[in-house]
Enzyme design. Structure first.
Site, PDB file in Angstrom:
ATOM      1  N   ILE A 153       0.850  -1.203   0.000  1.00  6.46           N
ATOM      2  CA  ILE A 153       0.000   0.000   0.000  1.00  6.46           C
ATOM      3  C   ILE A 153       0.881   1.248   0.000  1.00  6.46           C
ATOM      4  CG2 ILE A 153      -1.701   1.327   1.320  1.00  6.46           C
ATOM      5  CD1 ILE A 153      -2.746  -1.400   2.417  1.00  6.46           C
ATOM      6  N   THR A 227      -5.083   4.908   7.299  1.00  7.95           N
ATOM      7  CA  THR A 227      -5.937   3.944   6.592  1.00  7.95           C
ATOM      8  C   THR A 227      -5.550   2.530   7.022  1.00  7.95           C
ATOM      9  OG1 THR A 227      -4.370   3.955   4.739  1.00  7.95           O
ATOM     10  CG2 THR A 227      -6.317   5.363   4.516  1.00  7.95           C
ATOM     11  N   ALA A 228      -4.780   2.401   8.128  1.00 11.07           N
ATOM     12  CA  ALA A 228      -4.268   1.085   8.552  1.00 11.07           C
ATOM     13  C   ALA A 228      -5.224   0.462   9.574  1.00 11.07           C
ATOM     14  CB  ALA A 228      -2.868   1.248   9.114  1.00 11.07           C
ATOM     15  N   ASP A 253      -9.630   6.785   8.150  1.00 12.18           N
ATOM     16  CA  ASP A 253     -10.562   5.774   7.615  1.00 12.18           C
ATOM     17  C   ASP A 253     -10.812   4.668   8.644  1.00 12.18           C
ATOM     18  OD1 ASP A 253     -12.069   4.627   5.316  1.00 12.18           O
ATOM     19  OD2 ASP A 253     -10.565   3.029   5.424  1.00 12.18           O
ATOM     20  N   GLU A 258     -14.999   0.272  15.945  1.00 14.87           N
ATOM     21  CA  GLU A 258     -15.800   0.398  14.713  1.00 14.87           C
ATOM     22  C   GLU A 258     -17.059  -0.439  14.828  1.00 14.87           C
ATOM     23  OE1 GLU A 258     -13.407  -0.529  11.303  1.00 14.87           O
ATOM     24  OE2 GLU A 258     -11.937   1.019  11.734  1.00 14.87           O
ATOM     25  N   HIS A 277     -14.089   3.255   7.204  1.00 16.28           N
ATOM     26  CA  HIS A 277     -13.321   2.041   6.889  1.00 16.28           C
ATOM     27  C   HIS A 277     -13.711   1.501   5.502  1.00 16.28           C
ATOM     28  CE1 HIS A 277     -11.037  -1.613   8.715  1.00 16.28           C
ATOM     29  NE2 HIS A 277     -10.758  -1.433   7.433  1.00 16.28           N
TER      30      HIS A 277
HETATM   31  O1  LIG Z   1     -13.382  -5.758   6.176  1.00 11.40           O
HETATM   32  C1  LIG Z   1     -12.654  -5.113   6.903  1.00 11.40           C
HETATM   33  O2  LIG Z   1     -13.131  -4.421   7.782  1.00 11.40           O
HETATM   34  C2  LIG Z   1     -11.122  -5.154   6.732  1.00 11.40           C
HETATM   35  C3  LIG Z   1     -10.664  -4.850   5.356  1.00 11.40           C
HETATM   36  C4  LIG Z   1      -9.312  -4.187   5.287  1.00 11.40           C
HETATM   37  O3  LIG Z   1      -9.133  -3.219   6.259  1.00 11.40           O
HETATM   38  C5  LIG Z   1      -8.198  -5.205   5.322  1.00 11.40           C
HETATM   39  O4  LIG Z   1      -7.698  -5.541   6.401  1.00 11.40           O
HETATM   40  O5  LIG Z   1      -7.822  -5.706   4.258  1.00 11.40           O
END
Ligand SMILES: O=C(O)CC[C@@H](O)C(=O)O
Length: 305
Positions: A153, A227-228, A253, A258, A277
């Site tokens: 990423i 975004t992690a 994000d 959550e 997210h």
């Molecule tokens: O579905 C999710 O919440 C995680 C998706 C994404 O953050 C990942 O870890 O690839």
């Protein structure tokens, strides 16, 4: 051997349907979008493989779902939803999917960076309430983006930021090289970056990684992008730094809890741009994700591993 997709959001269920139409695999889809951990034993009574999106998978599930041997997590960071080591102790392997959404997540990080630099969220909210809020922006050309953690990423984010005329520096736990990216110490990265973007997997070592002390080392007024996973940041320390202006703006994000609870303090701050997210949610990433999940199922069915 039977696989059940137990937490099917509409997009992923549709992609699964499409891919299953062209290949024979014993995968069925449960389309209830609001599954609770307590529902899992009833659903999984005769499944050996569970494909799961973001439903929490408790370790005790092993006692209740005698046949279950594999959990295929639709994503890279399963740890926010389950404990792979505890499940392994109970004979259940967790399979995660890497690299499926590098471009999608990097685009989200870059979009949050620009939205933050331009204060789009605050102006948008103000104008909807009839207020003509004009805001100064941080011009990003020539500024420094610091990437913490350098996997697929971050490599995509580096490519995009370099294309926007930014200098890209990075820190990674293990030494790395990458064209156009200068690898520096964490201290230097925090002190020099106008924008810090987090690209760490959540684990015992990275929980709270961006601590109060490290936030204090950031360049005053800089932008933080996450975004992690929410838990890689000390959320209280981040909120304090946003209130004081030490962090000028955050584009987020992901959150420690959550869905983000209604009325959460981060929603009260003007200098944050929030997204739910959704960084990985593009058709391209969904195709890669489900394709890889079905490959895992095929391999498990063929080899038992
Ligand atoms: O579905 C999710 O919440 C995680 C998706 C994404 O953050 C990942 O870890 O690839």
């Amino acid at each position: 051997m039977r696989a059940l997709f137990v937490d099917a959001n509409e997009t992923l269920a549709a992609v699964t349907d499409k891919l299953l139409a062209s290949q024979k695999l014993p995968v069925s889809i449960n389309r209830n979008p609001s599954i609770k951990p307590d529902d899992l034993p009833g659903l999984l009574s005769d499944a050996e493989i569970m494909i799961v999106d973001h439903t929490a998978v408790p370790s005790a599930i092993a006692e209740k779902c005698a046949k279950l041997k594999h959990v295929v997590f639709l994503g890279t960071g399963a740890r926010s939803y389950m404990n792979p080591e505890e499940l392994a102790e109970r004979g259940i392997s967790v399979h995660t999917i890497k690299g499926y959404g590098d471009t999608a997540v990097a685009e989200c990080a870059i979009a949050l960076m620009w939205a933050s630099a331009r204060n789009f969220g605050e102006m948008d909210r103000g104008m909807r309430e009839g207020n003509w809020l004009r805001r100064d922006a941080m011009q990003l050309t020539g500024k420094t983006l610091g990437l913490i953690g350098f996997g697929g990423i971050a490599a995509e984010a580096a490519r995009m930021a370099a294309g926007c005329g930014m200098k890209v520096i990075a820190w990674n736990r293990t030494p790395k090289t990458h064209p156009g990216v200068e690898f520096v110490s964490l201290e230097k990265l925090l002190a020099e970056s106008h924008v810090v973007s987090l690209h760490l997997l959540l684990n015992d070592e990275t929980k709270g990684f961006l601590s109060r002390e490290r936030i204090a080392q950031m360049r005053p007024g800089s932008i933080l992008i996450n975004t992690a996973r929410g838990a890689v940041v000390d959320e209280d320390a981040m909120l304090d730094a946003l209130r004081s202006g030490h962090i000028g703006h955050a584009g987020l994000d992901v959150f420690t809890v959550e869905p983000l609870p209604a009325g959460h303090p981060v929603t009260k701050l003007p200098n944050v741009t929030l997204s739910a997210h959704s960084a990985f949610r593009t058709p391209e990433a969904s195709d890669n994700l489900i394709g890889a999940a079905l490959d895992h199922c095929r391999r498990i069915i063929a080899t038992g591993k």
